[in-house]
Scaffold this motif. Structure first.
Motif, PDB file in Angstrom:
ATOM      1  N   ARG A   1       0.848  -1.195   0.000  1.00 38.59           N
ATOM      2  CA  ARG A   1       0.000   0.000   0.000  1.00 38.59           C
ATOM      3  C   ARG A   1       0.885   1.249   0.000  1.00 38.59           C
ATOM      4  N   PRO A   2       1.606   1.487  -1.100  1.00 40.87           N
ATOM      5  CA  PRO A   2       2.576   2.594  -1.133  1.00 40.87           C
ATOM      6  C   PRO A   2       1.952   3.968  -0.974  1.00 40.87           C
ATOM      7  N   GLU A   3       0.650   4.107  -1.169  1.00 40.30           N
ATOM      8  CA  GLU A   3       0.011   5.411  -1.018  1.00 40.30           C
ATOM      9  C   GLU A   3       0.091   5.941   0.407  1.00 40.30           C
ATOM     10  N   PHE A   4       0.412   5.078   1.363  1.00 41.26           N
ATOM     11  CA  PHE A   4       0.496   5.503   2.751  1.00 41.26           C
ATOM     12  C   PHE A   4       1.912   5.885   3.180  1.00 41.26           C
ATOM     13  N   CYS A   5       2.867   5.886   2.249  1.00 41.07           N
ATOM     14  CA  CYS A   5       4.267   6.123   2.598  1.00 41.07           C
ATOM     15  C   CYS A   5       4.868   7.188   1.687  1.00 41.07           C
ATOM     16  N   VAL A   6       5.936   7.810   2.160  1.00 41.35           N
ATOM     17  CA  VAL A   6       6.666   8.739   1.310  1.00 41.35           C
ATOM     18  C   VAL A   6       7.477   7.937   0.296  1.00 41.35           C
ATOM     19  N   VAL A   7       7.820   8.590  -0.823  1.00 42.47           N
ATOM     20  CA  VAL A   7       8.426   7.887  -1.956  1.00 42.47           C
ATOM     21  C   VAL A   7       9.738   7.214  -1.560  1.00 42.47           C
ATOM     22  N   ALA A   8      10.557   7.891  -0.758  1.00 46.01           N
ATOM     23  CA  ALA A   8      11.862   7.326  -0.396  1.00 46.01           C
ATOM     24  C   ALA A   8      11.713   6.003   0.342  1.00 46.01           C
ATOM     25  N   VAL A   9      10.721   5.913   1.223  1.00 48.18           N
ATOM     26  CA  VAL A   9      10.503   4.671   1.970  1.00 48.18           C
ATOM     27  C   VAL A   9      10.020   3.565   1.038  1.00 48.18           C
ATOM     28  N   VAL A  10       9.139   3.894   0.102  1.00 46.48           N
ATOM     29  CA  VAL A  10       8.656   2.907  -0.864  1.00 46.48           C
ATOM     30  C   VAL A  10       9.830   2.326  -1.647  1.00 46.48           C
ATOM     31  N   ARG A  11      10.723   3.185  -2.090  1.00 49.02           N
ATOM     32  CA  ARG A  11      11.864   2.708  -2.882  1.00 49.02           C
ATOM     33  C   ARG A  11      12.799   1.843  -2.043  1.00 49.02           C
ATOM     34  N   ARG A  12      13.182   2.351  -0.859  1.00 50.40           N
ATOM     35  CA  ARG A  12      14.136   1.608  -0.035  1.00 50.40           C
ATOM     36  C   ARG A  12      13.569   0.262   0.397  1.00 50.40           C
ATOM     37  N   TYR A  13      12.320   0.269   0.813  1.00 49.18           N
ATOM     38  CA  TYR A  13      11.735  -0.982   1.289  1.00 49.18           C
ATOM     39  C   TYR A  13      11.586  -1.980   0.150  1.00 49.18           C
ATOM     40  N   GLY A  14      11.205  -1.496  -1.031  1.00 50.82           N
ATOM     41  CA  GLY A  14      11.119  -2.391  -2.183  1.00 50.82           C
ATOM     42  C   GLY A  14      12.459  -3.017  -2.510  1.00 50.82           C
ATOM     43  N   ASP A  15      13.527  -2.223  -2.442  1.00 52.51           N
ATOM     44  CA  ASP A  15      14.871  -2.767  -2.680  1.00 52.51           C
ATOM     45  C   ASP A  15      15.196  -3.852  -1.665  1.00 52.51           C
ATOM     46  N   TRP A  16      14.898  -3.576  -0.383  1.00 57.94           N
ATOM     47  CA  TRP A  16      15.190  -4.571   0.656  1.00 57.94           C
ATOM     48  C   TRP A  16      14.412  -5.862   0.403  1.00 57.94           C
ATOM     49  N   ALA A  17      13.145  -5.755   0.120  1.00 59.86           N
ATOM     50  CA  ALA A  17      12.318  -6.950  -0.058  1.00 59.86           C
ATOM     51  C   ALA A  17      12.806  -7.788  -1.227  1.00 59.86           C
ATOM     52  N   ARG A  18      13.189  -7.146  -2.315  1.00 57.19           N
ATOM     53  CA  ARG A  18      13.620  -7.894  -3.500  1.00 57.19           C
ATOM     54  C   ARG A  18      15.006  -8.503  -3.331  1.00 57.19           C
ATOM     55  N   ARG A  19      15.853  -7.838  -2.548  1.00 54.64           N
ATOM     56  CA  ARG A  19      17.218  -8.348  -2.358  1.00 54.64           C
ATOM     57  C   ARG A  19      17.327  -9.343  -1.209  1.00 54.64           C
ATOM     58  N   MET A  20      16.646  -9.061  -0.099  1.00 53.03           N
ATOM     59  CA  MET A  20      16.934  -9.800   1.117  1.00 53.03           C
ATOM     60  C   MET A  20      15.980 -10.952   1.391  1.00 53.03           C
ATOM     61  N   LEU A  21      14.732 -10.870   0.949  1.00 52.28           N
ATOM     62  CA  LEU A  21      13.831 -12.003   1.185  1.00 52.28           C
ATOM     63  C   LEU A  21      14.319 -13.271   0.504  1.00 52.28           C
ATOM     64  N   PRO A  22      14.817 -13.207  -0.751  1.00 54.71           N
ATOM     65  CA  PRO A  22      15.356 -14.438  -1.339  1.00 54.71           C
ATOM     66  C   PRO A  22      16.642 -14.918  -0.654  1.00 54.71           C
ATOM     67  N   LEU A  23      17.361 -14.006   0.010  1.00 49.16           N
ATOM     68  CA  LEU A  23      18.598 -14.378   0.688  1.00 49.16           C
ATOM     69  C   LEU A  23      18.340 -15.049   2.025  1.00 49.16           C
ATOM     70  N   ALA A  24      17.219 -14.719   2.657  1.00 51.19           N
ATOM     71  CA  ALA A  24      16.955 -15.170   4.019  1.00 51.19           C
ATOM     72  C   ALA A  24      16.738 -16.680   4.079  1.00 51.19           C
ATOM     73  N   GLY A  25      17.499 -17.326   4.944  1.00 49.37           N
ATOM     74  CA  GLY A  25      17.268 -18.741   5.183  1.00 49.37           C
ATOM     75  C   GLY A  25      15.971 -18.979   5.911  1.00 49.37           C
ATOM     76  N   VAL A  26      15.554 -18.014   6.710  1.00 42.57           N
ATOM     77  CA  VAL A  26      14.237 -18.063   7.336  1.00 42.57           C
ATOM     78  C   VAL A  26      13.687 -16.645   7.385  1.00 42.57           C
ATOM     79  N   THR A  27      12.406 -16.516   7.118  1.00 41.40           N
ATOM     80  CA  THR A  27      11.710 -15.245   7.226  1.00 41.40           C
ATOM     81  C   THR A  27      10.633 -15.390   8.286  1.00 41.40           C
ATOM     82  N   MET A  28      10.678 -14.496   9.266  1.00 42.59           N
ATOM     83  CA  MET A  28       9.690 -14.498  10.340  1.00 42.59           C
ATOM     84  C   MET A  28       8.766 -13.300  10.170  1.00 42.59           C
TER      85      MET A  28
END
Length: 495
Positions: free
Chosen positions: A212-239
């Motif tokens: 729901r990016p409409e609830f966030c400022v643009v910088a947070v949307v970009r940074r969080y999207g980068d983290w999710a795409r890079r780190m979720l596949p790297l995580a051996g476990v996601t909680m």
């Protein structure tokens, strides 16, 4: 030492340096970290900051993290700011939500002389700009002081980093526990996994910036999207902290074509924050309104949906007898994307004095406000969990909230709900409670009798159980004997 859980707390300590109060993320991260230390021991659970020069990590003692957190929650309630609007409709609210209230009178007089020469739209736009520039100018001394302090702390950290940079061992786990979506965290984490055989784990609070990016400022949307795409596949476990967040993680991964390394594990969230200081001088209690009030605890930002409650209270003011509408208290700092809300509050005289804002309340003040409220409300559009919902119940205070995302998980059968985004349904539920004090009293008794808190040790045990199964990064052999280093005995202690 191998098989250590290393927790990156750079973002936590940076927040505590720059902000007056921790938010829910820092609170949850610290309490989980403290419980992990209590269950698994300080030798197994250790803490990291970012080394200077774009390198790796250096270790910080748990005591340093604890001291920084305790300092952030310790200030007395007298430092809280209560904005008490003028009672007359349309009168200027003497509060810091209106920058013009703090401008020197000579500037206000000059504007009245010059502003009338401009077209209406231009005049209002220019006035808004000048007021915000004035508010920014007032913040310069604080900015300079904070920057000097931060630089000094950064220099001390850099000195330590050169001497004690950590060499994590193969099989160790690196956990991002708070808000680890900076490039610095991601670069260091990927390097540690690739070069040292470290295994990455993620704790996800919510997926709001990408769902729901409409609830966030643009910088947070970009940074969080980068983290999710890079780190979720790297995580051996996601909680995840709720079933709603688990569903969002899996939906995002499917949408983006990301391969998760296993099912997302939901961990229970502990109840309350044991670090609340005592109100020894009664300053926190002095902030509690003398009249009946309904409480909304949250950062004032667009996602939390304060505007819905303002519309509800407008209907109550217009539709109920004078003197029967309780005060609505907003307790929290001012966040993003709420300029229109703040302007509406000013224009309406805070709904004829029926809305009050307490900015950046201390933990002691929050505790006093929770205890004194008729009931609390939580109308948020979207949540990963809903800490204020559980907090309210833990103080024995009933809570009514939106029926959206994770909030029914947090409130369970003890909370009451209205249809998310429906002013009409929210008004129906809230007015019904206001007009039924005996029913609210019975509901309060039910909450106090039936609510069962979750111990933070349960959170730690669930996290340790999930981390015990974290797999190695593809292509890296973590070595024997590291698949389950944190087995739990029957008493819930690490063995």
């Amino acid at each position: 030492m191998g098989n250590v859980i290393w927790i990156d707390v750079e973002d936590v300590l940076v927040h505590l340096t720059w902000r007056a109060r921790p938010t829910g993320i820092q609170r949850l991260a610290f309490e989980a970290a403290r419980a992990l230390v209590a269950v698994a021991g300080v030798e197994r659970v250790r803490f990291l900051r970012h080394a200077a020069g774009g390198g790796g990590f250096y270790e910080v003692p748990y005591a340093e993290l604890a001291a920084a957190y305790e300092a952030a929650v310790a200030p007395a309630a007298r430092e809280d700011r209560m904005w008490q609007p003028a009672a007359a409709h349309g009168a200027k609210a003497a509060d810091e939500t209106d920058p013009s209230a703090q401008a020197p009178s000579v500037l206000r007089r000059a504007w009245r002389r010059v502003g009338r020469l401009l077209p209406g739209e231009v005049r209002m736009a220019l006035l808004d700009l000048l007021l915000h520039l004035w508010a920014a100018a007032r913040a310069v001394p604080l900015l300079i002081r904070t920057a000097v302090q931060a630089r000094w702390r950064g220099e001390k950290a850099a000195e330590q980093a050169e001497a004690t940079e950590v060499g994590m061992a193969a099989g160790d786990v690196l956990l991002g526990i708070a808000a680890p979506w900076s490039d610095e965290h991601m670069d260091r984490a990927e390097r540690a996994c690739r070069e040292r055989g470290v295994r990455y784990a993620a704790l996800v609070y919510d997926m709001i910036p990408v769902m729901r990016p409409e609830f966030c400022v643009v910088a947070v949307v970009r940074r969080y999207g980068d983290w999710a795409r890079r780190m979720l596949p790297l995580a051996g476990v996601t909680m995840a902290i709720s079933e709603a967040t688990r569903r969002d993680v899996e939906a995002f991964a499917a949408r983006e074509g990301l391969a998760l390394r296993g099912p997302v594990r939901v961990v229970p969230i502990g109840t309350g924050f044991p670090s609340i200081p005592e109100d020894r001088d009664g300053a926190a209690a002095a902030l509690v309104p003398a009249e009946p009030y309904v409480l909304f605890v949250s950062t004032i930002e667009v996602r939390k949906n304060h505007l819905l409650l303002m519309r509800v209270w407008r209907r109550l003011v217009d539709g109920m007898a004078t003197g029967t509408v309780p005060l609505l208290v907003f307790a929290g700092g001012i966040g993003w994307l709420v300029g229109d809300l703040m302007q509406q509050l000013r224009n309406s005289g805070h709904l004829d004095g029926r809305v009050r804002v307490i900015a950046n309340p201390s933990d002691a003040a929050l505790a006093a406000l929770y205890r004194g409220a008729m009931f609390t409300v939580y109308p948020s559009h979207y949540e990963g969990w809903g800490l204020p919902v559980v907090e309210s119940l833990s103080f024995g205070t009933p809570v009514v909230c939106a029926d959206a995302t994770s909030l029914p998980e947090a409130g369970g059968a003890l909370a009451r709900y209205f249809e998310a985004d429906s002013v009409g349904d929210a008004t129906r539920v809230i007015r019904g409670l206001v007009e039924d004090p005996a029913g609210v009293a019975a509901w309060r008794a039910e909450v106090r009798a039936a609510f069962r808190p979750v111990a933070w040790r349960e959170t730690a045990a669930a996290m340790l159980d999930a981390l015990a199964g974290v797999d190695a990064v593809a292509g890296v052999n973590a070595g024997p004997g590291v698949d389950r280093p944190w087995a739990m005995d029957e008493g819930g202690s690490a063995v």
